[in-house]
Design an enzyme around this catalytic site. Structure first.
Site, PDB file in Angstrom:
ATOM      1  N   ASP A 292       0.726  -1.086   0.109  1.00 29.84           N
ATOM      2  CA  ASP A 292       0.055   0.401   0.423  1.00 29.84           C
ATOM      3  C   ASP A 292       1.034   1.133  -0.165  1.00 29.84           C
ATOM      4  O   ASP A 292       2.419   1.350   0.176  1.00 29.84           O
ATOM      5  CB  ASP A 292      -0.586   0.369   1.691  1.00 29.84           C
ATOM      6  CG  ASP A 292      -1.998   0.519   1.124  1.00 29.84           C
ATOM      7  OD1 ASP A 292      -2.038   1.727  -0.284  1.00 29.84           O
ATOM      8  OD2 ASP A 292      -3.145   0.469   1.615  1.00 29.84           O
TER       9      ASP A 292
HETATM   10  C1  NOJ Z   1      -3.814   3.813   0.386  1.00 23.39           C
HETATM   11  C2  NOJ Z   1      -5.354   2.790  -0.049  1.00 23.39           C
HETATM   12  O1  NOJ Z   1      -5.737   1.926   1.422  1.00 23.39           O
HETATM   13  C3  NOJ Z   1      -5.313   2.097  -1.093  1.00 23.39           C
HETATM   14  O2  NOJ Z   1      -6.409   1.473  -1.175  1.00 23.39           O
HETATM   15  C4  NOJ Z   1      -4.588   2.719  -2.016  1.00 23.39           C
HETATM   16  O3  NOJ Z   1      -5.417   1.759  -3.592  1.00 23.39           O
HETATM   17  C5  NOJ Z   1      -3.913   3.556  -2.180  1.00 23.39           C
HETATM   18  N1  NOJ Z   1      -3.521   4.042  -1.507  1.00 23.39           N
HETATM   19  C6  NOJ Z   1      -3.622   3.882  -3.654  1.00 23.39           C
HETATM   20  O4  NOJ Z   1      -4.458   5.102  -3.780  1.00 23.39           O
END
Ligand code: NOJ
Length: 772
Positions: A292
């Protein structure tokens, strides 16, 4: 003529040009020659040409803007230091980045362009929680197919979806992104979404690479607080949190995202058990793992890694292929290689699946999009129709006393209607967090617009917003350049009071009132957890003031999670849960309010009476002195334990009767399948949808089992009076579970209860016994 080192410049330029042509030709011929080979063979051939630096570059996902001291994304791409870019959504900008990758980087490797296309790119559909309330996996697949088509037309070839985290606590803001609390339904919805995004296989034209996330148990965060640690025993991991991931993998999902939080004290992004033992060893996942955002760097913050170098080492060895925007791999892996802690062949193993995905997606053949074709894809009328249908089908009718709904649109019953509330005319609230990241809620039919169009001149419609609502704590996303959505502006006390008074006065002037309450755009989603589930701002006060007028009131909720509507459930005759209904939401709400569509959605999360009951879910264990025991009414002394509305619940404008639950045998051998049949009839006067649900309980075994577990469902559309017999099977897949005492999957001899009904309180009961 100028000279450099004695060589005429013209000759140098000629030489350089010749070398460039040669390189391009050999790259082109490499790609052409290899196009007969499999994606895997092509990836291997390309790997042989790459320097270690270029390989590490493929493991780096750059933010689409300058971030964290890294060079600008264009420069990273040009130097072969980025395999992917995220957070760019404009087609021309995407083409530009691909051009740099394909024409200016040494090996011409195209980019994965990743974005959170969670429930639409241009056409915004209801979010996954709402879509799961349709109990219609075909529809779910269809809308994600449209989302994929639009995204791909705009140059996005990788969607960070589906989010399949089981969520059993409505305080958690990200509940809206998943399919609710149940692993069985969650697995079905996970598969449907993967097929929608990717098509039958990765590389299907007009589709994208899907990314199942967040691995794993992110939804179990302590107290529902986003990013906080999850403590989940193994049996719940296997029986509850893993099944949707496994289903996505079985459906061929090409990538997976690790989660932010600690799982049982080991951060998910450095968790060898999750990413290696479970994912690769046990499930044989062949795709790749992306962290993430900034999660690898954050291993230091967790107190798990000593420093960034250690963080890169831990994530790398756990099996994270790509570093999302923390630049730990880019900056630290070269040092680790030099120190001999990471070998080139280990790097190859992590790069390979990334290249394979790029080959399968056809990016080496064509990384660009045709800008002239985008409009025709985005304006496809079929997408608008699908968005309206999806929104209609996702809505859940929670209450309808005295058949107040549907309202009469001819004006005979109510000549005038007041539409009141802070989200009655809010595009951003309707598209929600992820929709608002890409679109800012333009191109949305709001509730007030939908109602006005529906009734035309027959009914006078007056609108008053009332006091606006906004977050109490500012969102970390507010004001970020890549993010289009913004929270509402703060109102002074005087502004708020005059809006309140105007809303009440408007309500008084009309025959009936549609109150549209809920959450603003940044109130659900990431970093939007709640300590309470109360209606934000002055909405409760407004609700009570409007109800006190004594006219018929319909409450429509626009929100991403159950809210505390206990007062409304007692005092408002009709309540429609419309979720964040997307671009066509206003039309869909009007279709339902005025009877052009019959609500058929059913809750996929248990609706609590109060936040203090959370986590609350139907599939709890019986344990000591269950509530069904004589004399026991509630596990709380100050409130019922039972939910306000149970899992699986939802009303219709017609009624259904279920009868004749039958099992094809009363006893069977362990491993055999038991057939279940039940009749369902539409006993009302209009056609409608019913979701017949089958629940099971194992009466004894090596572990306590949940009081009920969903193990089958079917959605049927029945004309008035129409009757159908539905068939289900309860076999190995439905009855096997991971036993904490045996520490393995078991299928045990026992007596099993079976219920069939319209929600998780289903009454029709039968039982069978499995023997050795
Ligand atoms: C953080 C989020 O937790 C995740 O779900 C997302 O895909 C990423 N950022 C990218 O934006």
């Amino acid at each position: 003529m100028l000279r450099r080192n004695g060589t005429p410049l013209i000759r140098v330029s000629f030489l350089l040009a010749a070398i460039l042509v040669c390189c391009l030709a050999s790259a082109a011929s490499l790609h052409a020659q290899t196009s007969k080979l499999t994606a895997e063979q092509r990836a291997d051939a390309l790997l042989k040409q790459m320097t270690v630096e270029e390989k590490i570059g493929q493991l780096n996902q750059a933010a689409g803007y300058v971030l964290g001291g890294a060079p600008p994304p264009e420069e990273q791409v040009r130097r072969g230091l980025a395999g992917s870019v995220l957070w760019v959504s404009e087609p021309a900008a995407i083409n530009k980045l691909q051009k740099i990758a394909v024409e200016e980087s040494r090996l011409h490797v195209p980019l994965l362009i990743g974005l959170d296309v969670i429930h639409g790119y241009h056409t915004i559909f209801p979010p996954p929680l709402a879509m799961s309330a349709t109990w219609d996996p075909k529809l779910v697949e269809r809308v994600q197919t449209i989302a994929a088509r639009e995204a791909r037309a705009a140059g996005i070839n990788w969607s960070f979806a589906p989010m399949v985290d089981i969520a059993r606590d409505a305080r958690w803001g990200r509940m809206v992104e998943g399919a609710g609390e149940d692993p069985y339904l969650g697995a079905i919805m996970a598969k449907a979404q993967v097929l929608g995004f990717q098509g039958p296989e990765l590389g299907t034209p007009e589709h994208v690479l899907a990314c199942v996330k967040h691995f794993a148990a992110y939804g179990a965060a302590d107290g529902g607080r986003d990013y906080d640690s999850s403590y989940v025993p193994d049996d719940l991991m296997w029986n509850v949190y893993f099944p949707p991931f496994k289903a996505a993998i079985d459906a061929g999902v090409g990538s997976l995202m690790s989660a932010y939080m600690d799982l049982n004290d080991v951060p998910a992004t450095g968790n060898y058990w999750l990413l290696h033992d479970v994912l690769r060893d046990d499930w044989k996942f062949q795709g790749f793992v992306v962290s993430d955002a900034m999660a690898i760097g954050s291993l230091v913050t967790h107190g798990y890694a000593r420093d960034r170098e250690d963080a890169a080492y831990l994530a790398f060895h756990a099996g994270v292929n790509m570093d999302m925007a923390s630049y730990s791999y880019l900056n630290e892996l070269p040092k680790l290689v030099k120190a001999g802690r990471v070998t080139e062949s280990e790097i190859d193993a992590l790069v390979r699946p990334l290249l394979v995905a790029k080959y399968k997606l056809g990016l080496f053949e064509n990384a660009y999009i045709d800008l002239s074709k985008i409009d025709s894809v985005m304006t496809d009328p079929a997408s608008v129709t699908a968005a309206r249908e999806a929104a209609q089908k996702s809505m859940v009718l929670l209450k309808n006393d005295g058949a107040l709904l549907p309202l009469d649109k001819t004006g005979k019953k109510f000549g005038s209607i007041a539409v009141i509330g802070p989200v009655a005319d809010s595009g951003p609230a309707q598209v929600g967090f992820w929709g608002g990241m890409i679109t800012n809620g333009e191109n949305v039919v709001t509730v007030i617009e939908g109602i006005k169009t529906k009734v035309g001149p027959s009914v006078r419609v007056q609108y008053a917003k009332g006091p606006s609502i906004r977050r109490q704590e500012t969102s970390k996303f507010e004001g970020l350049p890549r993010i289009k959505l913004r929270d509402e502006k703060a109102q002074s006390a005087a502004e708020s009071q005059s809006a309140f008074d105007e809303a009440v006065a408007t309500a008084k002037r009309n025959d009936a009132i549609v109150l549209v309450l809920g959450e603003g755009v940044l109130m659900a989603g990431e970093a939007a957890s709640n300590a309470t589930l109360r209606l934000a701002g002055r909405q409760q006060e407004l609700l009570e003031a409007v109800v006190a007028i004594g006219k018929p009131v319909v409450l429509v909720l626009i929100n991403g999670r159950p809210l505390n509507i206990s007062w409304a459930a007692e005092h408002v005759p009709a309540i429609l849960e419309a979720w964040e209904p997307g671009n066509q939401g206003g039309n869909a709400v009007a279709d339902i309010l005025f009877g052009d569509a019959n609500p058929g959605g059913k809750l996929t999360v248990t609706w609590p009476r109060s936040a203090g009951q959370e986590p609350l879910y139907y599939a709890h264990n019986l344990t000591f002195e269950p509530e069904s025991a004589p004399g026991f009414k509630s596990r709380y002394q100050d409130m019922k334990t039972s939910p306000l509305y149970p899992f699986g619940y939802g009303l219709s404008y017609t009624s259904f009767a279920l009868a004749n639950l039958k099992l094809d045998t009363a006893t069977a051998k362990v491993g055999d399948s038991v057939g279940v049949s039940v009749e369902v009839q539409n006993t009302g006067s209009v056609a409608g949808d019913e979701v017949v649900q089958v629940y099971v309980h194992q009466q004894s075994g090596s572990a306590s089992r949940p009081v009920r577990q969903l193990k089958g469902f079917e959605k049927v559309t029945l004309a008035p009076g129409e009757k159908k017999t539905l068939h289900f099977a309860l076999g190995k897949d439905e009855l096997t579970y991971w036993s904490p005492s045996e520490k393995k999957w078991v299928l045990e001899p026992a007596v099993y209860d079976v219920w069939a009904g319209e929600d998780s309180t289903a009454k029709l009961h039968a039982s069978f016994e499995l023997t050795q």
